[in-house]
Scaffold this motif. Structure first.
Motif, short mmCIF file in Angstrom:
data_model
loop_
_atom_site.label_atom_id
_atom_site.label_comp_id
_atom_site.label_asym_id
_atom_site.label_seq_id
_atom_site.Cartn_x
_atom_site.Cartn_y
_atom_site.Cartn_z
N GLN A 359 32.60 41.17 36.28
CA GLN A 359 32.93 41.48 36.05
C GLN A 359 34.15 39.76 34.70
OE1 GLN A 359 33.88 44.95 37.43
NE2 GLN A 359 32.47 45.89 36.09
N GLY A 360 35.28 39.66 35.92
CA GLY A 360 35.89 39.12 34.93
C GLY A 360 36.10 37.33 34.56
N LEU A 361 34.84 37.11 35.18
CA LEU A 361 34.35 35.55 34.99
C LEU A 361 34.18 36.48 33.21
CD1 LEU A 361 33.17 34.18 38.07
CD2 LEU A 361 34.69 33.27 36.62
N LEU A 362 32.88 36.94 33.19
CA LEU A 362 32.64 37.01 31.68
C LEU A 362 33.78 37.82 30.87
CD1 LEU A 362 29.75 37.96 30.32
CD2 LEU A 362 29.59 39.72 30.44
N ALA A 363 34.82 38.37 31.29
CA ALA A 363 35.39 38.57 30.00
C ALA A 363 36.18 37.58 30.34
CB ALA A 363 36.51 39.96 31.00
N HIS A 364 36.50 36.45 31.04
CA HIS A 364 37.45 35.19 30.25
C HIS A 364 36.79 34.80 29.34
CE1 HIS A 364 38.57 31.37 30.74
NE2 HIS A 364 40.27 31.52 31.27
N ALA A 365 35.47 34.32 29.49
CA ALA A 365 34.37 33.69 28.93
C ALA A 365 34.42 34.19 27.48
CB ALA A 365 33.31 33.08 29.33
#
Length: 452
Positions: A359-365
């Motif tokens: 969830q954090g990686l998708l949010a960052h991207a």
């Protein structure tokens, strides 16, 4: 039926229906522990129904690390199990360990490899396979214990010292790791796994120029390796260059050595994602075409879920390439997969570490810095549990730092970044980042803290 008593090149007795299979089996054993492409030659002996040959073929299929790997391996492991009663006790245990891997029972596979190391310490193919499973579960002490088990019996084999070196390094015992790696290279200059372990040590200790020079000095030996090993060692060279802000050289290495050897292979794909992401975090425009090329291959992995460490990088690569729908599909698939895990370690890792990290990686991207900072912050303290090395997992830490900074959490960034600068005085990249942070905070533009 006549069975021919033979030994493999490490002196382990083997039971073969066809003595001519010995060369192909040795290619698997030697190729696997030396990270050489000839390990695949065992498939040329697939007509031999001997248990050890069939189990080796099954293992080779499993190393594809793809969703269909177990079904591809199944006919071979079934034949190995059928032939096992005619095999030796050592071969039967290797068969059982590979069968457990195909079945997804990694605790049983690891236990069998540990038992094999105690009883047959020169079965280094079994040992390396056991290390692979332990690595993927974040159990670096287990990796080291396993290699130490073989030390008295296999001290003459350079590749054992490479396995020891990586075990020591992953346990943060860097002096022992360097000694083991250098001994391996002394025994055999072409020992790419030892080169790899020494690169880890030098990166961790901030020996940036020395590390780059060392890898350059042995890169002429990286011939006939499997695609993972050759691309990954060049990836490590790229990390040293990245710390020196040599961005054009890193892009050239990416184009010529890191991406494009076997684009279909998982490890080549995550090397590519990781290096492109690090370049972007360092302020480099890598171009949409590079992301698109990698994403075309990642888009085929939306239901893989072989290892959480792999899935997280597939997800980030898809999102950075603006493949929003596939990225969302993969996130949903990760969540669904996590919910169905039954084995204790797998369940906690997928649910408590992989899902918030995803969830954090998708949010960052997607530019949602607050969510990225929050979700990655939840996952990072336990990130070792998803596997991968310190150097590989550092990508997620860099993304988290970037999210914190873009979310305006400058004091937190300073507290995280300055100890890294202190530990890496040669890193131009970190010094540059610290300069930006200190400037925003109104602090002096100090590169490092002087030690008394």
């Amino acid at each position: 039926m006549q069975h021919t008593p033979l030994t493999d090149s490490l002196g382990n007795p083997v039971t073969l229906r066809n003595a001519a299979s010995a060369a192909a089996l040795n290619d698997f054993v030697e190729g696997f522990i030396a990270c050489e492409a000839r390990a695949v030659n065992v498939l040329g002996a697939a007509h031999d129904t001997s248990a050890i040959v069939q189990a080796s073929c099954a293992a080779l299929h499993m190393f594809a690390e793809s969703a269909d790997a177990p079904s591809n391996a199944r006919p071979f492991i079934d034949q190995a199990l059928a032939s096992a009663p005619q095999a030796s006790e050592r071969e039967q245990r290797f068969v059982a360990a590979v069968a457990a891997w195909v079945d997804g029972d990694l605790p049983r596979a690891i236990a069998l490899h540990e038992e094999q190391a105690r009883l047959h310490p020169r079965d280094l193919a079994s040992l390396k396979l056991g290390q692979y499973h332990l690595f993927n579960r974040g159990d670096s002490p287990g990796m080291l214990r396993l290699a130490l088990q073989a030390l008295p019996a296999a001290a003459d084999v350079p590749y054992l010292h490479g396995m020891l070196a990586f075990g020591w390094e992953q346990c943060h015992l860097l002096a022992q790791a360097e000694a083991a790696a250098r001994h391996a290279v002394h025994l055999c200059r072409k020992e790419p796994w030892a080169h790899h372990a020494l690169a880890h040590v030098m990166l961790t200790q901030g020996r940036i120029a020395e590390g780059s020079d060392f890898l350059a000095s042995v890169s002429d030996t990286w011939t006939d390796l499997n695609s993972f090993m050759v691309t990954h060692n060049w990836w490590h060279q790229a990390l040293f260059l990245l710390e020196q802000d040599r961005h054009a050289d890193v892009l050239a290495l990416y184009d010529q050595q890191v991406w494009g050897v076997v684009k279909e292979y998982t490890q080549d794909q995550i090397n590519a994602v990781s290096l492109l992401a690090r370049l972007e975090l360092a302020g480099v425009n890598v171009g949409a075409a590079r992301w698109a090329d990698v994403a075309d291959h990642l888009a085929l992995r939306l239901s893989d879920h072989v290892l959480p460490f792999l899935d997280l990088q597939y997800l980030y690569g898809l999102a950075r390439a603006d493949r929003t729908e596939p990225a969302l599909t993969l996130l949903r698939n990760i969540q669904a997969h996590a919910a169905t895990r039954t084995e204790a370690h797998e369940r906690t890792v997928w649910q408590q570490v992989c899902v918030p990290a995803a969830q954090g990686l998708l949010a960052h991207a997607q530019g949602d810095w607050a969510t990225a900072a929050q979700q990655l912050g939840l996952a990072l303290p336990r990130l070792i549990e998803i596997g991968g090395s310190h150097a590989q997992r550092d990508l997620f830490h860099q993304i988290w730092l970037d999210a914190l900074q873009r979310n305006g959490q400058w004091a937190a960034v300073q507290n995280l970044l300055q100890p890294m600068v202190n530990a890496q005085p040669e890193s131009v990249r970190l010094a540059r980042q610290a300069g930006v942070v200190n400037g925003v905070l109104g602090l002096p533009a100090l590169r490092t803290v002087e030690h008394a």
